[in-house]
Design an enzyme around this catalytic site. Structure first.
Site, PDB file in Angstrom:
ATOM      1  N   GLU A  37      56.851   2.878  71.521  1.00  0.00           N
ATOM      2  CA  GLU A  37      58.144   3.003  70.993  1.00  0.00           C
ATOM      3  C   GLU A  37      58.638   3.765  70.028  1.00  0.00           C
ATOM      4  OE1 GLU A  37      55.958   0.980  68.056  1.00  0.00           O
ATOM      5  OE2 GLU A  37      55.697   1.111  70.427  1.00  0.00           O
ATOM      6  N   ASN A  86      48.777   3.728  64.567  1.00  0.00           N
ATOM      7  CA  ASN A  86      48.390   2.970  63.254  1.00  0.00           C
ATOM      8  C   ASN A  86      47.401   2.016  63.879  1.00  0.00           C
ATOM      9  OD1 ASN A  86      47.889   1.520  60.944  1.00  0.00           O
ATOM     10  ND2 ASN A  86      50.111   0.489  61.368  1.00  0.00           N
ATOM     11  N   HIS A  94      51.781   3.804  69.868  1.00  0.00           N
ATOM     12  CA  HIS A  94      52.867   3.226  69.924  1.00  0.00           C
ATOM     13  C   HIS A  94      54.003   4.006  70.730  1.00  0.00           C
ATOM     14  CE1 HIS A  94      52.498  -0.162  67.049  1.00  0.00           C
ATOM     15  NE2 HIS A  94      51.283   0.535  66.780  1.00  0.00           N
ATOM     16  N   CYS A 154      48.564  -1.370  70.863  1.00  0.00           N
ATOM     17  CA  CYS A 154      47.749  -1.282  69.782  1.00  0.00           C
ATOM     18  C   CYS A 154      46.595  -2.533  69.653  1.00  0.00           C
ATOM     19  CB  CYS A 154      48.761  -1.434  68.435  1.00  0.00           C
ATOM     20  SG  CYS A 154      47.717  -0.669  67.026  1.00  0.00           S
ATOM     21  N   LEU A 155      46.948  -3.805  68.900  1.00  0.00           N
ATOM     22  CA  LEU A 155      46.028  -4.669  69.040  1.00  0.00           C
ATOM     23  C   LEU A 155      45.986  -5.425  70.225  1.00  0.00           C
ATOM     24  CD1 LEU A 155      44.521  -6.565  67.182  1.00  0.00           C
ATOM     25  CD2 LEU A 155      46.237  -8.188  66.814  1.00  0.00           C
ATOM     26  N   GLY A 197      42.693   1.075  62.879  1.00  0.00           N
ATOM     27  CA  GLY A 197      41.584   1.284  62.401  1.00  0.00           C
ATOM     28  C   GLY A 197      40.237   0.909  63.214  1.00  0.00           C
ATOM     29  N   GLN A 241      43.619  -3.621  72.188  1.00  0.00           N
ATOM     30  CA  GLN A 241      41.962  -3.935  71.721  1.00  0.00           C
ATOM     31  C   GLN A 241      41.896  -5.294  72.322  1.00  0.00           C
ATOM     32  OE1 GLN A 241      42.713  -3.502  67.531  1.00  0.00           O
ATOM     33  NE2 GLN A 241      42.867  -1.320  67.795  1.00  0.00           N
TER      34      GLN A 241
END
Length: 345
Positions: free
Chosen positions: A323, A279, A321, A237-238, A281, A241
């Site tokens: 997991e 999740n 994700h 996720c982050l 943006g 990025q």
């Protein structure tokens, strides 16, 4: 206007929505939602209440963090719970956590507005005396300081050690790593690279977390230095990025993001499709991919790049994700793949 529940007070945040039909306990405790007011598309939220937190070796088994992370909650209807392991209602839980919420809202209309105009700043208030002002924007705040630990935390007792650069890690990620026999050492998000390498990890995970990745140049620099050590790295996720920025790519703000438990991703090489939890943006598209990295996964709905693999170094990333067991275990093999690389190093 609607009916307030949860805690009294006023909160400001970026208004976003999720299309998940279940899992509100896990969703509300996801640190990636820090700084946001969350709208649920499902009309009935609270049906099964909130359970007593369960832990094993310090890792939560039925929540993603120790607290509700969102700034506020918006639902069409808050319901009275009925389940054997319900400890308290959604209203009681949010009240205990100091988080205001509102029901009786036409969430379908609100979500249509967000889809048409994009995520936007908003205020949720149950106190008419408050006069808040929108003097900040979500994109301009580094929220990782609010959800990252201030000191090292260790889970598991495995022979191989992994360092998790914790920008707000979901405990589901920790469960997957500990369950594969690793010692997991969580370090603060802004830890100097020398301190991370001093732990002598066999692999490093850059976790999920909230906010704008373009505000984290120091974290991208840390990623780049660790990559130069040729340690296996998994970015989620982050972390995905940050990997893109560290390696020379670009990450953009999305119109309204991806937040759901049933988003498809397609593996570029095989064409296999997996149902995954999202999740985020911010994202990247094909022309944002860094040099020396190739697309691993792609979202078939809008073309967002959902995973990267480095052409030379042992670096793997997923925007989704793996997991979260949306399929229910569609993507957990990614942890097996990473574990195999770590143990073969």
């Amino acid at each position: 206007m609607g009916c307030g529940f949860g805690a009294e007070g006023t909160r400001i945040g970026e208004v976003v929505f999720t299309t998940a039909m279940s899992g509100y306990v896990e969703t509300l405790t996801d640190p990636s939602y820090k700084g946001q007011i969350l709208v649920f598309s499902h009309p009935l939220i609270g049906n099964y209440g909130v359970p007593e937190p369960l832990r094993e070796d310090g890792v939560l088994l039925n929540m993603e963090s120790d607290h509700v992370q969102v700034e506020g909650v918006v639902v069409a209807e808050e319901t009275i719970p009925s389940k054997w392991n319900s400890k308290e209602s959604l209203h009681e839980w949010l009240s205990d956590e100091g988080v205001p919420a509102i029901s009786g809202i036409d969430t379908r209309m609100l979500i249509k507005k967000l889809r048409e105009n994009g995520s936007m700043m908003g205020i949720i208030s149950s106190n008419g005396d408050d006069k808040p002002s929108l003097d900040w924007r979500y994109d301009e705040v580094d929220f990782t300081d609010a959800v990252s630990p201030h000191s090292i935390i260790v889970h598991g007792r495995g022979e191989n050690r992994l360092a998790v650069v914790d920008c707000g890690v979901k405990h589901g990620i920790l469960r997957e790593l500990v369950g594969r026999g690793f010692t997991v050492v969580r370090v603060p998000c802004k830890s100097p690279v020398d301190e991370i390498l001093a732990l002598e990890p066999q692999g490093v995970i850059f976790s999920n977390g909230p906010g704008n990745p373009n505000l984290l140049p120091g974290l991208a620099k840390t990623f780049r230095y660790i990559a130069e050590e040729k340690l296996p790295i998994l970015g989620i996720c982050l972390g995905h990025q940050v990997a893109a920025l560290a390696m020379g790519g670009r990450v953009r703000k999305m119109k309204f993001g991806h937040r759901a438990v049933n988003k498809p991703v397609v593996e570029a090489r095989t064409g296999s499709c997996f149902v995954t939890t999202h999740n985020h943006g911010y994202g990247m598209y094909d022309d944002d991919v860094p040099p020396n990295m190739k697309v691993w996964f792609r979202n078939p709905d809008d073309g967002v790049v959902e995973g990267l693999i480095h052409e030379e170094l042992p670096i793997f990333t997923t925007q989704f994700h793996p997991e979260a067991r949306a399929g229910p275990r569609d993507a957990s093999w990614i942890f097996d793949k990473f574990a195999k690389v770590v143990r073969s190093g």
